[in-house]
Design a protein around this motif. Sequence first.
Motif, PDB file in Angstrom:
ATOM      1  N   UNK A 309       0.845  -1.199   0.000  1.00  0.00           N
ATOM      2  CA  UNK A 309       0.000   0.000   0.000  1.00  0.00           C
ATOM      3  C   UNK A 309       0.875   1.241   0.000  1.00  0.00           C
ATOM      4  N   UNK A 310       1.962   1.178   0.765  1.00  0.00           N
ATOM      5  CA  UNK A 310       2.858   2.316   0.853  1.00  0.00           C
ATOM      6  C   UNK A 310       3.466   2.620  -0.523  1.00  0.00           C
ATOM      7  N   UNK A 313       1.002   4.382  -2.694  1.00  0.00           N
ATOM      8  CA  UNK A 313       0.631   5.750  -2.332  1.00  0.00           C
ATOM      9  C   UNK A 313       1.802   6.712  -2.459  1.00  0.00           C
ATOM     10  N   UNK A 317       1.725  10.772  -2.687  1.00  0.00           N
ATOM     11  CA  UNK A 317       2.127  11.534  -1.515  1.00  0.00           C
ATOM     12  C   UNK A 317       3.290  12.454  -1.855  1.00  0.00           C
TER      13      UNK A 317
ATOM     14  N   UNK B 373      -2.263  10.285   5.282  1.00  0.00           N
ATOM     15  CA  UNK B 373      -1.536   9.055   4.941  1.00  0.00           C
ATOM     16  C   UNK B 373      -2.133   7.849   5.625  1.00  0.00           C
ATOM     17  N   UNK B 377      -3.643   4.588   3.941  1.00  0.00           N
ATOM     18  CA  UNK B 377      -2.962   3.324   4.220  1.00  0.00           C
ATOM     19  C   UNK B 377      -3.918   2.322   4.835  1.00  0.00           C
TER      20      UNK B 377
END
Lengths: 395, 392
Positions: A309-310, A313, A317, B373, B377
């Motif tokens: 997921x990181x 994203x 971000x 975030x 997440x």
Amino acid sequence: MALRVFGLNIVKNNRNLLQNACKSRAPMPCYMAAAPFATDVTVQAAPAAVQKQRVSKAMRAYLKRATEHDEFMKTQHLEFQIGKRHLANMMGADAETFTQEDIDEAISYLFPSGLYDQKARPAMKSPEVVFPARKAAEFDETGRPFHSMFYTGKPNFFQLLHDIVEETNKLADLEERMLRRGNKPDENQKLEIAGFQLLPKDQLELLLVESIADIEYSNFTNSMDRLIASPYAYKSKAFIERYMKPLMDQSKQLEVPKPRIDEEGRQYITTYECLRKTARADVTVRLPGTGKISINGKDISYFEDENCREQLLFPLQFSELLGKVDVEANVEGGGPSGQAGAIRWGIAMSLRSFVDQEMIESMRLAGLLTRDYRRRERKKFGQEGARRKYTWKKR
Amino acid sequence: MKMIRNRFGSLSRVSAQLQRHVQQMSTNAAASPAEGATISEFRTAVSNPGEHSAMQVAKFYTIPAEQKKQIFTGGGLPKQYEQQIKTFTEACLMVRNPALELLQYIKDGDLTKPVVRYVLYGENGTGKTLTMAHVLHYGALNDFLLVHVPWAPNWMKRPKEASNAAGQEGMIDLPFDAAAWLVHFKTQNGPLLQRLQLKTSKEYVWSKRESTPAGSSLIELVEHGIARIKYASETTAALIAELKQLSTAGQCKVMVAIDGFNAFFHPVTRIFSDNKQLVTPDRVTLTQPFLDITNYDWTNGVCILSVDKIAMTEGHMDSYMPRYLLGKEGFEHLDPFVPIHVENYTDKEFHSYISYYLDRHWINKTPQGFEEQLKFMSNKNPYSLMQLVKAL
């Protein structure tokens, strides 16, 4: 060029030879261009006239070697031509117009190979490519070197430095004269070197047929930089360009696709063929959005791992567009981390259309726009895995 | 110029004061009149679930320690949430919409009608168990006898001990688990049972020498089961049958809450029978009474059941929908029921939770945009959020 190396006397003595040289050189101009310093004497050696005169030991040894090499190359060349004709026949093509590209295609068709290393796969290339160019004799039959810088050990390289400095001095003189006359350098003709770089060391070595040390290479780059920095550098454009190389792929990356408009009036960009490991994805990014993410019809819970997921994203971000764009992705093949990586690359590539140039540059520096070519490493026999060895047991 | 600035300064001060005043008024209105003291915006002082309404949505209420001890000692809160409670030294539950919806149904329901079955369903980690805990708290405060199974799959997946049932051929007893459940029942309902003085309707003969005569209190029955672990399963069956009778007779109200109810309909358990074969759930003696009490042939009670993906085993976890998880048989057993979907946090709930964590100093690192975030997440999933903030 033959003149300079062979010396005038030979040309006088043996005109036939010169003609032969011209003939044999005619069909292969491309290799000449690759190594202009090398080809001079390699091929034509052992003229009968030379043997009559007093010949030094070194020259005799060289001539012997040259003849052997000459013979060898001749047979190789013949074989290559015959092979090419056979291949063309096999492929049902015309042997006369059969190019190197056709050869490569035919070989990869007839001998399909799954070997990892490209160099290990079957190939058929012209002998000039396969056998590297060799330096010609650097001295005449009496053992006297042709080149004034022969005793530097690297005459071609130092000649090059010499030439660079000569050019630089010429430009400096010109600048001074112009200054005295009150003229200024022409802005329109300014030398454009963006998208070009100096030849890297290994290519320069190939060109010079001499191996050079790192410090010598840095001497070369320094003098070239000095030459290029001159306001009248455009006067020596031809000389400079001989030692520059265009940066193809970077300029290609610079083009950013224009976003299209969907039926809801939102901008969108679709990036196809996002690859990572064995996963492939296509990613659509829509602006403006609410941060909705859909992967194969599911939300971000498609990925159970935190790090996946990181990964997904991170570009959002990084570009501070998290929650401002919608992402849709279709992904197949591979495992979770490969799929996440593929989508990450797709998102980053698509986002280029929605951010400014500065952000694109920092995204590039962050490695977001770089395709990750790493693949699974094969298992080796005699080992437990790619790297791990079997447990060592005394007996 | 200076004057103007001064004037602006005073203006802003006045407006700030005004705002504070308005806020105080609104919190006063929201909070119960008993406790109008300063309270953070993500908390509510209303600790009685019966009084919760839409006003308290996304706010935290505290379960008093002794009530928590009474209701949740034998389970009922997820283990990780229990740890969090211990860390935060307060048992806080968030008031969320599914629980409110369920409470509203229970309050509005007619207890003289056959029992209504409510089925909580939703993705993993969305808060089905905590919704149930919220409702259990309501039940405990409103004189419901709680028939609560904290996690039914425990019996099917990792029983303490399995033995052949004495009376019935081919059935499996789980004596320790049954006794543990009886203890749980006793701790949850001890004071209420004392008060209600419920009596058994018939004599239960356990063996030649042991029997519980008709007219003895339910507590005696339960204590017998706890003392004689061999008969715990039978005691459970007897107790549940008695409760059904008593509540139908109007002597008590019963709230049945079974978490992971679909475990009773799973194709297979992990219990081995004598001939080394895995038994099906219907051959476990504990299954029958709990299936019995989830029938609609009695009155004066409510059934709250949850169906859960993780109550199933590998290969049966494709969907969280009740029809899939219960299977045909289970679905027909429960039909008709009221489904209640438990979903991920809404934005409001999410922000409330983050401020709660910040208040508890559980989140220490707060770089810019950390909330956003975390939101992406965790996908606003309560369980993932809890896992994620552990490290912050």
